[in-house]
Design an enzyme around this catalytic site. Structure first.
Site, PDB file in Angstrom:
ATOM      1  N   TYR A  69      44.818  32.258  44.832  1.00  5.87           N
ATOM      2  CA  TYR A  69      44.103  30.760  44.717  1.00  5.87           C
ATOM      3  C   TYR A  69      44.744  29.660  43.372  1.00  5.87           C
ATOM      4  CZ  TYR A  69      40.051  31.936  47.269  1.00  5.87           C
ATOM      5  OH  TYR A  69      39.545  32.396  48.605  1.00  5.87           O
TER       6      TYR A  69
ATOM      7  N   LYS B 104      45.490  46.411  43.684  1.00  2.00           N
ATOM      8  CA  LYS B 104      46.600  47.515  44.628  1.00  2.00           C
ATOM      9  C   LYS B 104      47.877  47.036  43.810  1.00  2.00           C
ATOM     10  CE  LYS B 104      47.569  47.888  48.817  1.00  2.00           C
ATOM     11  NZ  LYS B 104      46.638  49.353  49.296  1.00  2.00           N
TER      12      LYS B 104
ATOM     13  N   ASP C 253      42.229  48.363  49.730  1.00  2.00           N
ATOM     14  CA  ASP C 253      41.927  48.811  51.260  1.00  2.00           C
ATOM     15  C   ASP C 253      40.994  50.014  51.403  1.00  2.00           C
ATOM     16  OD1 ASP C 253      43.638  50.076  49.656  1.00  2.00           O
ATOM     17  OD2 ASP C 253      45.097  51.084  51.335  1.00  2.00           O
TER      18      ASP C 253
ATOM     19  N   ASP D 202      37.146  37.750  46.429  1.00  2.00           N
ATOM     20  CA  ASP D 202      36.378  36.857  47.986  1.00  2.00           C
ATOM     21  C   ASP D 202      36.265  37.409  49.274  1.00  2.00           C
ATOM     22  OD1 ASP D 202      37.726  34.841  50.900  1.00  2.00           O
ATOM     23  OD2 ASP D 202      35.557  34.241  49.403  1.00  2.00           O
TER      24      ASP D 202
ATOM     25  N   ASP E 195      32.025  39.323  50.827  1.00  2.00           N
ATOM     26  CA  ASP E 195      31.491  38.985  51.505  1.00  2.00           C
ATOM     27  C   ASP E 195      31.433  40.561  52.498  1.00  2.00           C
ATOM     28  OD1 ASP E 195      31.908  36.411  51.497  1.00  2.00           O
ATOM     29  OD2 ASP E 195      33.046  36.444  53.462  1.00  2.00           O
TER      30      ASP E 195
HETATM   31  C1  IPM Z   1      33.562  31.763  48.640  1.00  2.00           C
HETATM   32  C2  IPM Z   1      34.324  30.665  49.368  1.00  2.00           C
HETATM   33  C3  IPM Z   1      34.774  30.022  49.125  1.00  2.00           C
HETATM   34  C4  IPM Z   1      36.495  30.831  48.643  1.00  2.00           C
HETATM   35  C5  IPM Z   1      35.283  28.469  49.988  1.00  2.00           C
HETATM   36  C6  IPM Z   1      34.170  27.530  50.713  1.00  2.00           C
HETATM   37  C7  IPM Z   1      36.129  27.717  48.899  1.00  2.00           C
HETATM   38  O1  IPM Z   1      34.438  31.514  50.491  1.00  2.00           O
HETATM   39  O2  IPM Z   1      33.377  30.881  47.526  1.00  2.00           O
HETATM   40  O3  IPM Z   1      33.839  33.250  48.566  1.00  2.00           O
HETATM   41  O4  IPM Z   1      37.069  30.804  48.938  1.00  2.00           O
HETATM   42  O5  IPM Z   1      35.976  31.110  47.528  1.00  2.00           O
HETATM   43 MN    MN Z   2      34.501  33.575  50.544  1.00  2.00          MN
END
Ligand code: IPM
Ligand code: MN
Length: 360
Positions: free
Chosen positions: A137, A192, A224, A248, A252
């Site tokens: 990022y 990694k 992975d 990130d 999820d």
């Molecule tokens: C998260 C989201 C963010 C990211 C976006 C909304 C900038 O996916 O907070 O996980 O990519 O970090």
């Molecule tokens: Mn995210």
């Protein structure tokens, strides 16, 4: 008795309803200890004004004790380079306030069905600590675009960036009770390192920090491989630390194993500031219909109370945080007000009332 100024940014889509819901619950939990002040920001605001994060909003966030956010982003509202405007709100706050640790609890609650068979409440209970200010990022908005033929982004790993997020992860492991599987306090470094020097450096700096924490077990998992381990042995994990992009992605996945992003809280913390928001997006397709789940933002509000309580040695807030978490657990366990994303039909307002009722 401290009064805490909380800057709120409702944002876009379901953001306003979940942010308001969390404030209703937090007021119930803390009475008059919190002073919420709303500030504009997000994609819709950008569409009207050209600014996703107005200067006065940023100044208020920087001055406040904490920031509570709903969600940001609307489809089709993008910058000329194609990136989404809404995300820029989060990213500007992260980088300008140096919120280096993105704390994402992954916990299976009673009453919530995991898509992983055979796991029950309490057996999945770990925290992903995502480095939040560098990694891939760091290149955002600074990547190379040569004649529209070659476009690159660079993965940046700094010693300071890794030291501080690793130390945060080890300190967090010290405060927890270890992994559900064996009660072992454990930090798993997700990287990694086998392939890229930047990740080998990430791991090496984590190893240096680990020397200070002989009481916390050290564990490694390639990015992975960890996606398989998170599905096959989720009870093994206690704290996972990862570079920004990997964090990130796996956060999820982790949220998906315990019910989804509708229940995924987050605390984005720096030395002096904290941003609290559900890890979900703005879900514009269900906005304004009172069917979004407020649980992720309510649980993020509990993380905010806990963080404020610890920072200001304010036991009343720490206790309030525990009460909010217990109220959410009770509502989920009772299964009378199940959010749509967890298979129910409860409205956002009903869930909010049910959590407040539990608090009373
Ligand atoms: C998260 C989201 C963010 C990211 C976006 C909304 C900038 O996916 O907070 O996980 O990519 O970090
Ligand atoms: Mn995210």
């Amino acid at each position: 008795m401290n009064i805490y100024d909380i800057a709120t940014i409702d944002g876009d889509g379901i953001g306003p309803e979940v942010c308001q819901s969390a404030q209703t619950v937090l007021r119930e939990a803390c009475a008059s200890r919190l002073r919420f002040t709303p500030w504009p920001g997000g994609a819709a605001h950008y569409a009207k004004t050209g600014s996703v994060l107005p200067d006065e909003t940023f100044a208020a966030c920087r001055a406040a004790h904490a920031i509570l956010h709903g969600a940001a982003g609307l489809p089709g509202i993008t910058y000329p380079d194609g990136t989404e405007v809404g995300n820029d709100l989060h990213l500007q706050l992260r980088f300008k306030l140096d919120l280096f640790a993105n704390v994402r609890p992954i916990r299976l609650y009673q009453g919530v069905q995991s898509p992983l068979s055979g796991w029950s409440a309490g057996q999945i209970d770990y925290v992903i600590v995502r480095e939040n200010t560098e990694g891939l990022y760091a290149s955002r908005g600074a990547g190379v675009n040569l004649r529209g033929e070659v476009v690159t982004d660079t993965l940046v790993v700094t010693r300071k960036g890794v030291e501080r997020v690793a130390r945060f992860a080890f300190e967090l492991a010290r405060r927890r009770n270890g992994a559900p599987r064996d009660g072992q306090r454990r930090v798993t470094v997700c990287d990694k390192a086998n392939i890229l020097r930047s990740y080998a450096f990430f791991r090496a700096v984590c190893d240096e920090v680990a020397q200070e924490y002989a009481d916390v077990a050290m564990d490694y998992a390639y990015a992975d491989a960890i996606t398989v381990h998170m599905l096959k042995k989720p009870d093994f994990y206690d704290v996972i630390v990862a570079e920004n992009m990997f964090g990130d992605i796996i956060s999820d996945l982790g949220a998906g194993t315990v019910g989804g992003l509708g229940i995924a809280a987050s605390a984005e913390l720096g030395e002096a500031h904290g941003l609290f928001q559900g890890a979900h997006g703005s879900a514009p397709d269900i906005a304004g219909q009172d069917i979004a789940s407020p649980l992720a933002t309510i649980l993020s509000g509990a993380l905010m109370l806990r963080w404020l309580g610890e920072r200001h040695a304010d036991a009343a807030l720490t206790q309030a945080a525990a009460r909010v978490e217990r109220a959410v657990e009770s509502v989920l366990a009772a299964a009378q007000h199940v959010p749509h994303d967890l298979g129910g039909h409860a409205r956002c307002s009903e869930i909010t009332r049910a959590v407040c009722q539990e608090l009373r």
